[in-house]
Design a protein around this motif. Structure first.
Motif, PDB file in Angstrom:
ATOM      1  N   ILE A  12       0.838  -1.201   0.000  1.00  0.00           N
ATOM      2  CA  ILE A  12       0.000   0.000   0.000  1.00  0.00           C
ATOM      3  C   ILE A  12       0.871   1.249   0.000  1.00  0.00           C
ATOM      4  CG2 ILE A  12      -1.654   1.333   1.346  1.00  0.00           C
ATOM      5  CD1 ILE A  12      -2.882  -1.303   2.255  1.00  0.00           C
ATOM      6  N   MET A  13       1.931   1.268   0.819  1.00  0.00           N
ATOM      7  CA  MET A  13       2.816   2.433   0.886  1.00  0.00           C
ATOM      8  C   MET A  13       3.471   2.694  -0.469  1.00  0.00           C
ATOM      9  SD  MET A  13       2.619   3.551   3.990  1.00  0.00           S
ATOM     10  CE  MET A  13       2.199   2.987   5.652  1.00  0.00           C
ATOM     11  N   ILE A  14       3.926   1.641  -1.127  1.00  0.00           N
ATOM     12  CA  ILE A  14       4.579   1.805  -2.422  1.00  0.00           C
ATOM     13  C   ILE A  14       3.590   2.349  -3.454  1.00  0.00           C
ATOM     14  CG2 ILE A  14       5.653   0.559  -4.336  1.00  0.00           C
ATOM     15  CD1 ILE A  14       6.870  -1.330  -2.243  1.00  0.00           C
ATOM     16  N   LEU A  15       2.369   1.833  -3.454  1.00  0.00           N
ATOM     17  CA  LEU A  15       1.358   2.304  -4.400  1.00  0.00           C
ATOM     18  C   LEU A  15       0.995   3.759  -4.140  1.00  0.00           C
ATOM     19  CD1 LEU A  15      -1.014  -0.813  -4.590  1.00  0.00           C
ATOM     20  CD2 LEU A  15       0.654  -0.044  -6.289  1.00  0.00           C
ATOM     21  N   ILE A  16       0.882   4.134  -2.855  1.00  0.00           N
ATOM     22  CA  ILE A  16       0.592   5.531  -2.523  1.00  0.00           C
ATOM     23  C   ILE A  16       1.710   6.440  -3.019  1.00  0.00           C
ATOM     24  CG2 ILE A  16       0.308   7.183  -0.633  1.00  0.00           C
ATOM     25  CD1 ILE A  16      -0.925   4.926   1.002  1.00  0.00           C
ATOM     26  N   ALA A  17       2.949   6.011  -2.766  1.00  0.00           N
ATOM     27  CA  ALA A  17       4.104   6.815  -3.171  1.00  0.00           C
ATOM     28  C   ALA A  17       4.129   7.021  -4.682  1.00  0.00           C
ATOM     29  CB  ALA A  17       5.390   6.139  -2.703  1.00  0.00           C
ATOM     30  N   LEU A  18       3.926   5.953  -5.439  1.00  0.00           N
ATOM     31  CA  LEU A  18       3.935   6.065  -6.894  1.00  0.00           C
ATOM     32  C   LEU A  18       2.802   6.963  -7.389  1.00  0.00           C
ATOM     33  CD1 LEU A  18       4.732   2.360  -7.881  1.00  0.00           C
ATOM     34  CD2 LEU A  18       6.294   4.306  -7.859  1.00  0.00           C
ATOM     35  N   MET A  19       1.629   6.839  -6.766  1.00  0.00           N
ATOM     36  CA  MET A  19       0.488   7.650  -7.160  1.00  0.00           C
ATOM     37  C   MET A  19       0.762   9.134  -6.904  1.00  0.00           C
ATOM     38  SD  MET A  19      -3.363   7.598  -5.584  1.00  0.00           S
ATOM     39  CE  MET A  19      -2.686   8.175  -4.015  1.00  0.00           C
ATOM     40  N   MET A  20       1.307   9.450  -5.716  1.00  0.00           N
ATOM     41  CA  MET A  20       1.586  10.843  -5.373  1.00  0.00           C
ATOM     42  C   MET A  20       2.664  11.424  -6.280  1.00  0.00           C
ATOM     43  SD  MET A  20      -0.414  11.767  -2.851  1.00  0.00           S
ATOM     44  CE  MET A  20       0.406  13.212  -2.178  1.00  0.00           C
ATOM     45  N   MET A  21       3.699  10.652  -6.565  1.00  0.00           N
ATOM     46  CA  MET A  21       4.765  11.135  -7.437  1.00  0.00           C
ATOM     47  C   MET A  21       4.239  11.380  -8.852  1.00  0.00           C
ATOM     48  SD  MET A  21       7.785   8.608  -6.082  1.00  0.00           S
ATOM     49  CE  MET A  21       8.957   9.059  -7.370  1.00  0.00           C
ATOM     50  N   PHE A  22       3.373  10.505  -9.334  1.00  0.00           N
ATOM     51  CA  PHE A  22       2.797  10.684 -10.662  1.00  0.00           C
ATOM     52  C   PHE A  22       1.958  11.955 -10.720  1.00  0.00           C
ATOM     53  CE2 PHE A  22      -0.675   9.997 -13.701  1.00  0.00           C
ATOM     54  CZ  PHE A  22       0.055   9.777 -14.864  1.00  0.00           C
TER      55      PHE A  22
END
Length: 290
Positions: free
Chosen positions: A70-80
């Motif tokens: 979940i943390m990795i997906l959140i990070a990728l989403m925010m960076m995008f």
């Protein structure tokens, strides 16, 4: 043997739930700070990757792989959303894929969960029990369900029926129609959250609202995918349904933040006839009906 809770004496507390919203707010601040440099590797990737490595590293030590995902997906989403070039996501995706492969090869319980996910009925008394009982609950609900509170699987058949697998009980009691209505409500909540983010007054508020909404969407999708055996069994709660004081408290707070952002959205101007002037006093004109 997992250690995911802190014992405060009078209650237990799960730090990873606070970390999720903290990650969203931290990344929102960083994106606003590096606004004009997000397309560079130095500012658009390195500082964010450092935060993710620290957080995920601590979660793996618990171990808590579902929260790590979940943390990795959140990070990728925010960076995008912040403007990081899509090409920079290729290497992180490869690293995540390699990590998943290594976990499957060298972490026993991860391998068991993947094997039982592929064919749960081959392990009815072992790792497949959870998934099998969940599918029985979903299938026995039929179109209209057995009735609210009438679930049979929750009586010592389906483990964690009040927590990660609450949606299977919902399907059993409310049936396909009831479960579909709940999914529609989640979809409306998510769409509304992103609408609020798009119309927010400032960049930080937009990023926070979008991050919180995306976090809820990720958890809903992953939880239902696990319950229906679309993904390997892992511990991801269903927002606002699963038992768990820490998660519910944080999720209610997150919705409060989104509502606070929506309150600052300027109201749309009211439609007025051409040439008509707005009465700023709010008093009716002379001769008009009150």
């Amino acid at each position: 043997g997992a250690k995911r809770w802190l014992n405060l004496g009078f209650t237990t507390f799960q730090p990873s739930e606070i970390t999720k919203i903290a990650l969203v707010m931290t990344f929102a601040v960083m994106i606003c700070k590096y606004r004009g440099r997000m397309k560079t590797f130095r500012y658009g990737v390195v500082p964010f990757a450092a935060v993710v490595v620290l957080v995920v590293g601590l979660l793996v030590l618990e171990p808590h792989f579902s929260a790590s995902i979940i943390m990795i997906l959140i990070a990728l989403m925010m960076m995008f959303m912040g403007g990081t070039k899509p090409v920079y996501f290729i290497v992180p995706a490869m690293i995540v894929g390699l990590g998943a492969f290594l976990a499957y090869r060298y972490v026993d319980y991860v391998a068991v969960r993947v094997d039982t996910w592929l064919d749960p009925f081959s392990y009815p008394q072992e790792g497949g029990w959870q998934t099998i009982q969940s599918l029985y609950a979903i299938g026995s609900g039929g179109l209209l369900g057995l009735g609210l509170g009438q679930s049979r699987q929750k009586f010592l058949w389906l483990p964690e029926e009040h927590n990660d697998f609450i949606f299977a009980v919902v399907c059993e009691e409310l049936g396909f129609i009831g479960a579909a209505l709940i999914l529609v409500l989640f979809a409306m909540l998510i769409v509304r959250g992103f609408w609020i983010a798009v119309h927010a007054r400032d960049r930080y508020s937009a990023l926070v609202a979008a991050g919180i909404t995306g976090l809820l969407a990720i958890q809903v999708i992953l939880n239902i995918a696990v319950v229906t055996n679309l993904l390997p069994c892992t511990g991801i709660s269903l927002p606002f349904f699963s038992y768990g004081g820490t998660a519910l408290l944080i999720q209610l707070g997150e919705i409060g933040v989104v509502l606070s952002v929506s309150r600052d959205i300027p109201a749309a101007p009211s439609a007025m006839a051409p040439g008509e002037k707005e009465d700023v006093t709010g008093e009716p004109e002379e001769g008009s009906e009150s």
